[in-house]
Write an enzyme that holds these catalytic residues in place. Structure first.
Site, PDB file in Angstrom:
ATOM      1  CB  VAL A 102      -0.929   0.028   1.242  1.00  9.78           C
ATOM      2  CG1 VAL A 102      -1.981  -1.043   1.094  1.00  9.78           C
ATOM      3  CG2 VAL A 102      -0.145  -0.094   2.516  1.00  9.78           C
ATOM      4  N   GLY A 123       7.586   3.133   1.731  1.00 11.78           N
ATOM      5  CA  GLY A 123       8.233   4.014   2.698  1.00 11.78           C
ATOM      6  C   GLY A 123       9.582   4.422   2.138  1.00 11.78           C
ATOM      7  CB  THR A 124      12.066   6.821   3.277  1.00  9.79           C
ATOM      8  OG1 THR A 124      12.013   6.292   4.593  1.00  9.79           O
ATOM      9  CG2 THR A 124      11.216   8.068   3.159  1.00  9.79           C
ATOM     10  CE1 TYR A 125      12.280   4.494   7.073  1.00  7.34           C
ATOM     11  CE2 TYR A 125      12.705   2.242   7.723  1.00  7.34           C
ATOM     12  CZ  TYR A 125      12.133   3.476   7.971  1.00  7.34           C
ATOM     13  OH  TYR A 125      11.435   3.663   9.127  1.00  7.34           O
ATOM     14  N   GLY A 126      11.379   1.063   2.938  1.00 11.43           N
ATOM     15  CA  GLY A 126      10.696  -0.218   3.146  1.00 11.43           C
ATOM     16  C   GLY A 126       9.315  -0.164   2.536  1.00 11.43           C
ATOM     17  CB  VAL A 152       3.652   0.002   4.089  1.00 12.28           C
ATOM     18  CG1 VAL A 152       2.553  -0.213   5.121  1.00 12.28           C
ATOM     19  CG2 VAL A 152       4.787   0.825   4.699  1.00 12.28           C
ATOM     20  CG  ASP A 173       9.630  14.359   7.873  1.00 11.58           C
ATOM     21  OD1 ASP A 173       9.843  13.262   7.351  1.00 11.58           O
ATOM     22  OD2 ASP A 173       9.471  15.416   7.227  1.00 11.58           O
ATOM     23  CE  LYS A 187       8.861   1.529   7.915  1.00 12.35           C
ATOM     24  NZ  LYS A 187       9.048   2.668   8.818  1.00 12.35           N
TER      25      LYS A 187
END
Ligand SMILES: Cc1ccc(-n2nc(C(C)(C)C)cc2NC(=O)NCCCN2CCOCC2)cc1
Length: 402
Positions: A26, A29-32, A34, A150, A51
């Site tokens: 869905v 992520g910036t490093y994974g 989800v 952030d 995630k």
């Protein structure tokens, strides 16, 4: 990693085979990646987010995220339900609340409806409830000695149907927390462009002693965007000096709305590391007629409304004069109808489309193809002396869990 965590995770925790994936991922992520998933081992109609951490085993970022999420438990903060180790491909998966909606997607829905001449307005009660729950979540995060750094609409998730219907969950998809070469500018992480739209002015001027006030600026940006469906300080991506916190165009975007801060508005501005650059590159007289009230009036928002009066307390240039989350939660705006509700949709039908599945991304994350994100991250800093005198600890669980 304490023994309790090992037991909870490796012995008693949920296993990957206890879940079935609902379609593809869905979100990226910036490093994974989800995924949306559901339990198949027990009767449970809840959806979960799995995630996947893109690294072999426990990277420093994974340790940071896991430790932080184990420590922070609040109804308006994303909840870590478990950690799953997949031995076959040595993957780590975080089991989290699944949030059907995010503010980015919700604001886009209203903006599009306005453009299509079939305007669907976000209910005043929904806006007020979202704002109130963001403030409750951020107040908890700050009281835990953590800065978010952030906050932006994409990090404000909202639960769909179920026992937590319409509840705000503050998340962080992770740019500002990625463990990365501190010498690398945070305007580009992993070949993904970082926008600065929600970044506080003191960060743009290189302040190294920033405080919880940076998150309150971001809350103000989000509130303004909920009222107008437009990012208040949007600005094109610019290339700037390597590793410099100074971003001319973003500051220009702020001054075009707020006006240029007078010495009396922000006494400490001249102490900012980038103040000389600011003086060289900006002429205050170019912004002399700009005010937040005029901007909101141009956006067809009543300039004398209580919303604008509250927004003015959040979008204060001097971080020392900016309202805190505690003060904001006590503001008169929340004592008047429509009162904030636990379900931001107040039981009414939810008009937003469900989160789309993202086609699996074959491109190499470090490939030429740029991916754009509306993420603004603050500069890395391990410890900072809060301007309120309180030692603020950055979201570095190794410090937090000491
Ligand atoms: C290195 C690192 C990265 C992120 C975090 N972090 N920090 C937080 C706060 C809000 C407690 C500050 C949340 C997360 N992680 C996170 O939201 N994860 C993303 C959750 C993904 N969503 C779950 C709900 O459904 C949609 C996807 C910490 C450290």
């Amino acid at each position: 990693m304490d023994d309790g965590f090992k037991t909870e995770t490796f012995l008693r925790g949920p296993k990957l085979e206890d879940f079935e994936y609902l379609g593809c991922k869905v979100g990226q992520g910036t490093y994974g990646q989800v995924y949306k998933a559901r339990r198949k081992d027990i009767p449970d109609d809840r959806s979960y987010a799995l995630k996947e951490i893109e690294s072999q085993g426990f990277s420093l970022s994974t340790c940071r995220e896991t430790s932080l999420l184990r420590e922070l438990k609040h109804p308006n903060v994303i909840n870590l339900l478990g950690v799953i180790l997949c031995h076959t491909d040595r993957k780590v998966l975080l089991l989290l609340d699944y949030a059907e909606y995010d503010l980015c997607q919700m604001i886009k829905f209203h903006k599009t409806s306005k453009k299509d001449k079939k305007p669907v307005k976000m209910a005043k009660g929904t806006i007020k409830s979202i704002l109130y729950q963001i403030l409750e979540g951020i107040q908890y995060i700050h009281s835990s000695g953590v800065l978010h750094r952030d906050l932006k609409p994409a990090n404000i998730l909202i639960m769909g149907e179920g026992i937590q219907r319409g509840r705000v969950k503050i998340a962080d998809f992770g740019f500002s927390r990625l463990f990365r070469n501190p010498l690398k500018p945070l305007t580009e992480v992993d070949n993904v462009v970082v926008t600065l739209w929600y970044r506080a002015p003191e960060l743009l001027l290189g302040d190294k002693h920033y405080t919880t006030a940076i998150d309150m600026w971001s809350v103000g940006c989000i509130f303004a965007e909920l009222l107008t469906y437009e990012p208040i300080f949007s600005c094109r991506q610019e290339n700037n000096r390597e590793n410099s916190p100074y971003h001319h165009d973003q500051l220009d975007s702020i001054f075009r709305v707020m006006g240029f801060p007078l010495e009396t508005d922000w006494e400490d501005m001249k102490e900012m590391p980038e103040y000389i650059t600011l003086q060289e590159e900006f002429k205050p007289c170019n912004y002399s007629n700009n005010t937040l009230v005029k901007y909101m009036e141009k956006q067809n928002i009543n300039p004398t409304s209580k919303d604008v009066a509250f927004l003015q307390k959040l979008l204060v240039m001097d971080p020392n004069k900016r309202i805190t989350s505690e003060q904001a939660l006590k503001d008169a705006i929340f004592q008047k109808e429509p009162f904030p509700t636990g379900d931001v949709f107040s039981g009414l039908e939810i008009p937003y489309p469900e989160r789309k599945f993202v086609e699996s991304d074959t491109s190499d994350r470090r490939g030429k193809k740029r991916k754009y994100s509306t993420t603004s991250g603050a500069q890395q800093s391990d410890q900072t002396q809060g301007q309120y005198g309180k030692q603020i600890r950055m979201s570095n669980p190794t410090t937090l869990s000491e």
